[in-house]
Design a protein around this motif. Sequence first.
Motif, PDB file in Angstrom:
ATOM      1  N   HIS A  50       0.840  -1.202   0.000  1.00 25.03           N
ATOM      2  CA  HIS A  50       0.000   0.000   0.000  1.00 25.03           C
ATOM      3  C   HIS A  50       0.874   1.250   0.000  1.00 25.03           C
ATOM      4  O   HIS A  50       0.520   2.257  -0.615  1.00 25.03           O
ATOM      5  N   PHE A  78      -3.937  -8.805   2.693  1.00 30.91           N
ATOM      6  CA  PHE A  78      -3.825  -7.810   3.763  1.00 30.91           C
ATOM      7  C   PHE A  78      -5.195  -7.541   4.380  1.00 30.91           C
ATOM      8  O   PHE A  78      -6.154  -7.265   3.674  1.00 30.91           O
ATOM      9  N   PRO A  80      -6.460  -4.840   7.014  1.00 29.36           N
ATOM     10  CA  PRO A  80      -6.207  -3.722   7.942  1.00 29.36           C
ATOM     11  C   PRO A  80      -7.082  -3.858   9.185  1.00 29.36           C
ATOM     12  O   PRO A  80      -7.988  -4.708   9.232  1.00 29.36           O
ATOM     13  N   PRO A  84     -11.578  -3.528   5.042  1.00 28.21           N
ATOM     14  CA  PRO A  84     -12.025  -2.704   3.917  1.00 28.21           C
ATOM     15  C   PRO A  84     -13.053  -3.465   3.081  1.00 28.21           C
ATOM     16  O   PRO A  84     -12.703  -4.381   2.337  1.00 28.21           O
ATOM     17  N   LEU A  85     -14.292  -3.111   3.215  1.00 26.21           N
ATOM     18  CA  LEU A  85     -15.357  -3.857   2.547  1.00 26.21           C
ATOM     19  C   LEU A  85     -16.327  -2.891   1.873  1.00 26.21           C
ATOM     20  O   LEU A  85     -16.569  -1.804   2.393  1.00 26.21           O
ATOM     21  N   TYR A  86     -16.872  -3.305   0.738  1.00 23.53           N
ATOM     22  CA  TYR A  86     -17.900  -2.513   0.064  1.00 23.53           C
ATOM     23  C   TYR A  86     -19.261  -2.965   0.574  1.00 23.53           C
ATOM     24  O   TYR A  86     -19.722  -4.076   0.259  1.00 23.53           O
ATOM     25  N   GLU A  88     -22.345  -2.300  -0.015  1.00 24.55           N
ATOM     26  CA  GLU A  88     -23.524  -2.553  -0.851  1.00 24.55           C
ATOM     27  C   GLU A  88     -23.430  -3.888  -1.591  1.00 24.55           C
ATOM     28  O   GLU A  88     -24.427  -4.368  -2.130  1.00 24.55           O
ATOM     29  N   MET A  89     -22.232  -4.507  -1.587  1.00 25.34           N
ATOM     30  CA  MET A  89     -22.084  -5.770  -2.328  1.00 25.34           C
ATOM     31  C   MET A  89     -22.504  -6.953  -1.460  1.00 25.34           C
ATOM     32  O   MET A  89     -22.433  -6.886  -0.236  1.00 25.34           O
ATOM     33  N   PHE A  94     -18.816  -9.954  -3.566  1.00 23.11           N
ATOM     34  CA  PHE A  94     -17.624  -9.176  -3.190  1.00 23.11           C
ATOM     35  C   PHE A  94     -16.363 -10.011  -3.374  1.00 23.11           C
ATOM     36  O   PHE A  94     -15.377  -9.569  -3.978  1.00 23.11           O
ATOM     37  N   TRP A  97     -15.689 -10.824  -7.086  1.00 21.05           N
ATOM     38  CA  TRP A  97     -15.173  -9.628  -7.780  1.00 21.05           C
ATOM     39  C   TRP A  97     -13.699  -9.404  -7.419  1.00 21.05           C
ATOM     40  O   TRP A  97     -12.853  -9.170  -8.297  1.00 21.05           O
ATOM     41  N   LEU A  98     -13.387  -9.526  -6.123  1.00 21.81           N
ATOM     42  CA  LEU A  98     -12.029  -9.282  -5.666  1.00 21.81           C
ATOM     43  C   LEU A  98     -11.070 -10.350  -6.208  1.00 21.81           C
ATOM     44  O   LEU A  98      -9.926 -10.052  -6.571  1.00 21.81           O
ATOM     45  N   GLU A 100     -11.335 -11.940  -9.044  1.00 23.16           N
ATOM     46  CA  GLU A 100     -11.060 -11.628 -10.453  1.00 23.16           C
ATOM     47  C   GLU A 100     -10.118 -10.434 -10.557  1.00 23.16           C
ATOM     48  O   GLU A 100      -9.220 -10.402 -11.403  1.00 23.16           O
ATOM     49  N   LEU A 101     -10.314  -9.431  -9.669  1.00 23.14           N
ATOM     50  CA  LEU A 101      -9.432  -8.255  -9.690  1.00 23.14           C
ATOM     51  C   LEU A 101      -7.996  -8.657  -9.365  1.00 23.14           C
ATOM     52  O   LEU A 101      -7.052  -8.040  -9.852  1.00 23.14           O
ATOM     53  N   ARG A 102      -7.840  -9.696  -8.559  1.00 22.86           N
ATOM     54  CA  ARG A 102      -6.486 -10.141  -8.198  1.00 22.86           C
ATOM     55  C   ARG A 102      -5.935 -11.158  -9.181  1.00 22.86           C
ATOM     56  O   ARG A 102      -4.971 -11.856  -8.877  1.00 22.86           O
ATOM     57  N   GLN A 145     -11.097 -12.317   2.337  1.00 19.95           N
ATOM     58  CA  GLN A 145     -10.555 -11.598   1.167  1.00 19.95           C
ATOM     59  C   GLN A 145      -9.026 -11.620   1.172  1.00 19.95           C
ATOM     60  O   GLN A 145      -8.409 -11.591   0.112  1.00 19.95           O
TER      61      GLN A 145
ATOM     62  N   ARG B   2      -9.011  -5.984 -18.289  1.00 20.39           N
ATOM     63  CA  ARG B   2      -9.985  -6.635 -17.404  1.00 20.39           C
ATOM     64  C   ARG B   2     -10.108  -5.918 -16.056  1.00 20.39           C
ATOM     65  O   ARG B   2     -11.238  -5.661 -15.604  1.00 20.39           O
ATOM     66  N   LEU B   6     -13.464  -4.353 -14.461  1.00 22.34           N
ATOM     67  CA  LEU B   6     -13.956  -4.837 -13.160  1.00 22.34           C
ATOM     68  C   LEU B   6     -14.198  -3.669 -12.194  1.00 22.34           C
ATOM     69  O   LEU B   6     -15.213  -3.634 -11.485  1.00 22.34           O
ATOM     70  N   THR B  83     -11.434   1.909   2.001  1.00 26.29           N
ATOM     71  CA  THR B  83     -11.541   0.784   1.057  1.00 26.29           C
ATOM     72  C   THR B  83     -10.567   0.894  -0.116  1.00 26.29           C
ATOM     73  O   THR B  83     -10.401  -0.071  -0.859  1.00 26.29           O
ATOM     74  N   THR B  89      -3.645  -2.472  -2.984  1.00 26.61           N
ATOM     75  CA  THR B  89      -2.869  -3.686  -2.670  1.00 26.61           C
ATOM     76  C   THR B  89      -3.179  -4.823  -3.650  1.00 26.61           C
ATOM     77  O   THR B  89      -2.681  -5.934  -3.476  1.00 26.61           O
ATOM     78  N   PRO B  91      -2.928  -6.640  -7.415  1.00 22.71           N
ATOM     79  CA  PRO B  91      -1.841  -6.657  -8.409  1.00 22.71           C
ATOM     80  C   PRO B  91      -2.238  -5.954  -9.708  1.00 22.71           C
ATOM     81  O   PRO B  91      -2.291  -6.565 -10.780  1.00 22.71           O
ATOM     82  N   ARG B 239       1.549   6.560  -2.370  1.00 20.19           N
ATOM     83  CA  ARG B 239       2.341   5.414  -1.883  1.00 20.19           C
ATOM     84  C   ARG B 239       3.668   5.879  -1.304  1.00 20.19           C
ATOM     85  O   ARG B 239       4.289   5.172  -0.546  1.00 20.19           O
TER      86      ARG B 239
END
Lengths: 318, 241
Positions: A50, A78, A80, A84-86, A88-89, A94, A97-98, A100-102, A145, B2, B6, B83, B89, B91, B239
């Motif tokens: 971060h 990580f 914290p 850290p959560l959204y 509304e999901m 959630f 989605w996370l 796929e983002l990773r 997560q 992607r 997303l 958030t 964090t 990738p 950062r």
Amino acid sequence: MIEVRGLTKFYGPVAALRGMDLSIPEGEIVGFLGLNGAGKSTALKILAGHLLPTAGSVTVGGVDLVAQPERLRASIGFLPEQPPLYGEMQVAGFLQWLGELRGLKRAVARQRTAEVMAQTGLDRFAARPVETLSLGYRKRLGIAQAILHSPRLVILDEPISGLDPVQIVQMRALIRSLRGEHTVLISSHILPEVQETCDQLLVLAEGRVVAHGTEEELRALVAPSLALEVEVRGESAAAIAAIERLPEVHAVTEARRRGEVVALRVDLRREGRDQVARAVVESGASLWGLRPVDNALEAAFMEMVRPQGAPNDREATP
Amino acid sequence: MRPIWLIARRELAAYLKGMLGYVIFAVLLVLEGLMFNVWALSSGEYRSAEVLGAFFTLTFGISTAAAVLLTMRLFAEEERDGTLVLLTTAPISDWQIVLGKWLSAFVMVLLFDAMTLHMPLLILVNGHVEPGHLAAGYLGLALVGAATTALGTLASALTRYQVVAGVLGGAFCLGLTLMWMLGKVADPPFDTILSYISLHNKHFMPFMRGSVHLRDVVYYASLAFLALLLTRQIVGARRWR
């Protein structure tokens, strides 16, 4: 293996970390201890990717934080202190989605979502909006997560803060279940919790690692003496006299009295638990309990984080 | 691509699952409808092309307001709620974070612009609308939307307070829009420079009249890119702070 060398971080003119060095072996649970302002959160944020350091290096499995930040972040999870959560999901949405983002493929993310929800006990809440979860379940979702993408290093900042006793026991079991599969770094200022959960401890003070080792190794640094708490029932005066006559015993004091049971603090010069137990029984009193007084880690911690030049409480006491 | 999609998809869901998107759309569409009725349709006799031009001027202002209102939460809300760490964090690059956020607001502004389409079609009742004129005007609105959402995204990255982000975004857009006025009173070469960087006059008027010039397309695209580049720098600089 996680390697940190000379990690330094300045916020303007203020140094939060001053050349921190540490090595953490794979698969262990490591406790990160330190007073407020010691630099724990800054160190964790840098390890999580971060923040970036002012100087020094961080490598996880040979991948360098500054040279390959995105690749390194793929191997870190990580949580914290405030998850850290959204809100509304939905819980499953959630995590999917996370995932796929990773970088997980959609099918893999779906499979991992199901697995981590089962592992963290969230499967009942898959369709619930995140904002409707209690704090305990939000923390679980935070851990879910963090481990979703099977990272090598999982960083948990104060994972049990704000939880009730039942949730603490469940969270402790959940964290222990990560041992072996992930390297886990837990920041906490609750010493007994760290003792319960961690294989190794790191003590941070004024932006530097001042001690690193197992609980026993840290105790041994500052607590070579041994104290016992002995509970006797009946002839306590005779028991005290018998204990005092032992050559292993330095001092005996009455700690508290509850009905007929008296708790004695026995300071030993050397190991002598057998002799103390025998002396109590032979004095005619009943031996109700005998255990080491376990404040050694706390004492070690206080000694290690004491600012340089500050008075030592033990030395100052007449 | 992607990760960008997303992030944009989640932001779009946040707009549409909550009340924010609907409230902004409803209030601004009612406002635009009333103003279009009073200003463009009810005061005197105009040629259809003039009414259409007036509609595009009006929609320029209202959709810019929509862009400011829609973008003010993008980074400020995440910073406040803690958030943003989920994105920083992950990738993915800072560019992907910025582009994903901007794309969601841009899509929302395009949706807003599309919802105004019935107004120029009303001109057909008593007049004539050239499809090319209509297409050019909406292309101009889309380009303005790209630039103003980028400016709003930049404003949102500068602060953790949504209201401050809204005020900053409004100031950026209004300031750039009014540059032509400064250009009128400035000495050369600043008059030309100020006039050129104005968000509306020099670059939007051709679209209003149904003309598309490459220089105007380049101007709006450049402005959007510059604002997004600055946003990326701000996100990256966090950062190191």
